[in-house]
Write an enzyme that holds these catalytic residues in place. Sequence first.
Site, PDB file in Angstrom:
ATOM      1  CE  LYS A   9     -46.145 -85.257  73.422  1.00 19.89           C
ATOM      2  NZ  LYS A   9     -45.268 -85.982  72.447  1.00 19.89           N
ATOM      3  CE1 TYR A  49     -45.805 -82.155  68.672  1.00 18.05           C
ATOM      4  CE2 TYR A  49     -48.029 -82.758  69.311  1.00 18.05           C
ATOM      5  CZ  TYR A  49     -46.674 -82.686  69.588  1.00 18.05           C
ATOM      6  OH  TYR A  49     -46.199 -83.156  70.790  1.00 18.05           O
ATOM      7  CG  PHE A  57     -45.762 -89.554  62.867  1.00 17.83           C
ATOM      8  CD1 PHE A  57     -45.948 -88.415  63.641  1.00 17.83           C
ATOM      9  CD2 PHE A  57     -44.552 -89.711  62.216  1.00 17.83           C
ATOM     10  CE1 PHE A  57     -44.960 -87.457  63.778  1.00 17.83           C
ATOM     11  CE2 PHE A  57     -43.543 -88.756  62.344  1.00 17.83           C
ATOM     12  CZ  PHE A  57     -43.755 -87.627  63.127  1.00 17.83           C
ATOM     13  NE  ARG A  85     -36.291 -80.895  72.376  1.00 19.83           N
ATOM     14  CZ  ARG A  85     -37.076 -81.410  71.431  1.00 19.83           C
ATOM     15  NH1 ARG A  85     -38.404 -81.319  71.523  1.00 19.83           N
ATOM     16  NH2 ARG A  85     -36.564 -82.018  70.391  1.00 19.83           N
ATOM     17  CB  THR A  91     -38.303 -87.979  69.546  1.00 21.45           C
ATOM     18  OG1 THR A  91     -37.821 -86.642  69.435  1.00 21.45           O
ATOM     19  CG2 THR A  91     -39.731 -88.069  69.057  1.00 21.45           C
ATOM     20  NE  ARG A 102     -40.598 -87.507  74.890  1.00 23.48           N
ATOM     21  CZ  ARG A 102     -40.365 -86.573  73.967  1.00 23.48           C
ATOM     22  NH1 ARG A 102     -39.163 -86.460  73.419  1.00 23.48           N
ATOM     23  NH2 ARG A 102     -41.327 -85.753  73.594  1.00 23.48           N
ATOM     24  CG  ASN A 112     -43.287 -89.066  72.990  1.00 28.47           C
ATOM     25  OD1 ASN A 112     -44.373 -88.511  73.120  1.00 28.47           O
ATOM     26  ND2 ASN A 112     -42.364 -88.648  72.154  1.00 28.47           N
ATOM     27  CG  HIS A 115     -44.459 -80.520  73.501  1.00 23.98           C
ATOM     28  ND1 HIS A 115     -43.841 -80.574  72.275  1.00 23.98           N
ATOM     29  CD2 HIS A 115     -44.495 -79.206  73.835  1.00 23.98           C
ATOM     30  CE1 HIS A 115     -43.539 -79.336  71.884  1.00 23.98           C
ATOM     31  NE2 HIS A 115     -43.931 -78.498  72.819  1.00 23.98           N
ATOM     32  CD  GLU A 126     -44.056 -75.400  71.146  1.00 28.29           C
ATOM     33  OE1 GLU A 126     -43.674 -76.062  70.157  1.00 28.29           O
ATOM     34  OE2 GLU A 126     -43.620 -75.607  72.301  1.00 28.29           O
TER      35      GLU A 126
HETATM   36  P1  ATP Z   1     -42.481 -83.130  71.118  1.00 29.70           P
HETATM   37  O1  ATP Z   1     -42.595 -82.069  70.033  1.00 29.70           O
HETATM   38  O2  ATP Z   1     -43.799 -83.825  71.400  1.00 29.70           O
HETATM   39  O3  ATP Z   1     -41.792 -82.595  72.328  1.00 29.70           O
HETATM   40  P2  ATP Z   1     -40.101 -84.115  69.894  1.00 29.70           P
HETATM   41  O4  ATP Z   1     -39.786 -82.685  69.688  1.00 29.70           O
HETATM   42  O5  ATP Z   1     -39.158 -84.945  70.683  1.00 29.70           O
HETATM   43  O6  ATP Z   1     -41.534 -84.280  70.589  1.00 29.70           O
HETATM   44  P3  ATP Z   1     -41.059 -84.255  67.191  1.00 29.70           P
HETATM   45  O7  ATP Z   1     -40.239 -84.633  66.027  1.00 29.70           O
HETATM   46  O8  ATP Z   1     -41.425 -82.825  67.379  1.00 29.70           O
HETATM   47  O9  ATP Z   1     -40.335 -84.834  68.497  1.00 29.70           O
HETATM   48  O10 ATP Z   1     -42.376 -85.151  67.131  1.00 29.70           O
HETATM   49  C1  ATP Z   1     -43.537 -84.748  67.841  1.00 29.70           C
HETATM   50  C2  ATP Z   1     -44.221 -85.964  68.397  1.00 29.70           C
HETATM   51  O11 ATP Z   1     -44.720 -86.750  67.326  1.00 29.70           O
HETATM   52  C3  ATP Z   1     -43.335 -86.922  69.179  1.00 29.70           C
HETATM   53  O12 ATP Z   1     -43.126 -86.538  70.511  1.00 29.70           O
HETATM   54  C4  ATP Z   1     -44.137 -88.199  69.106  1.00 29.70           C
HETATM   55  O13 ATP Z   1     -45.215 -88.178  70.049  1.00 29.70           O
HETATM   56  C5  ATP Z   1     -44.715 -88.116  67.713  1.00 29.70           C
HETATM   57  N1  ATP Z   1     -43.867 -88.850  66.769  1.00 29.70           N
HETATM   58  C6  ATP Z   1     -42.670 -88.482  66.268  1.00 29.70           C
HETATM   59  N2  ATP Z   1     -42.168 -89.406  65.441  1.00 29.70           N
HETATM   60  C7  ATP Z   1     -43.098 -90.397  65.399  1.00 29.70           C
HETATM   61  C8  ATP Z   1     -43.206 -91.654  64.728  1.00 29.70           C
HETATM   62  N3  ATP Z   1     -42.249 -92.075  63.913  1.00 29.70           N
HETATM   63  N4  ATP Z   1     -44.306 -92.399  64.946  1.00 29.70           N
HETATM   64  C9  ATP Z   1     -45.296 -91.991  65.776  1.00 29.70           C
HETATM   65  N5  ATP Z   1     -45.266 -90.809  66.439  1.00 29.70           N
HETATM   66  C10 ATP Z   1     -44.188 -90.031  66.260  1.00 29.70           C
HETATM   67 MG    MG Z   2     -41.126 -81.338  68.805  1.00 28.08          MG
END
Ligand code: ATP
Ligand code: MG
Length: 136
Positions: A9, A49, A57, A85, A91, A102, A112, A115, A126
């Site tokens: 990111k 997303y 968010f 993962r 996350t 992370r 974070n 992805h 994707e």
């Molecule tokens: P990613 O899809 O980016 O790999 P993830 O699968 O671990 O992350 P997801 O639930 O898919 O988590 O959320 C996607 C992204 O949205 C997170 O990586 C983070 O950058 C952001 N995100 C998730 N929860 C929050 C939150 N509570 N506040 C702010 N940003 C958030």
């Molecule tokens: Mg995700």
Amino acid sequence: MEQSFIMIKPDGVQRGLVGEIISRFEKKGFYLKGMKLLTVEKSLAENHYADLSAKPFFPGLVEYIISGPVVAMVWEGKNVVVTGRKIIGATNPSDSAPGTIRGDLAIEVGRNVIHGSDSIESARKEIALWFPEGLT
Ligand code: ATP
Ligand code: MG
């Protein structure tokens, strides 16, 4: 062979973590199958997303992803989706174990660093979304 979509990111690129992150996937033994640096269109970030579009968010997440260049990659290898993962970590960096990307390199859930696809089906979607030109 199984593939996963991994994206560094904008904060990861800006902080100079590209080499460190690629190195962790390489040392594990995964194969880099595609990679490009790009500034992301808003529509691509929203599409990527889309499952989170109802979350409070979401607008901030899209602004984050389009805030600077990202490194989009396809990694290949046995169980790369689940293992990727694990390498990435939870996350929220507050919950990510030390030793994960992370856990070692991030503090804020909204910054974070990386992805990773959460299932083989997500990975397929994707990779098609981010590499419409295909992989060489
Ligand atoms: P990613 O899809 O980016 O790999 P993830 O699968 O671990 O992350 P997801 O639930 O898919 O988590 O959320 C996607 C992204 O949205 C997170 O990586 C983070 O950058 C952001 N995100 C998730 N929860 C929050 C939150 N509570 N506040 C702010 N940003 C958030
Ligand atoms: Mg995700």
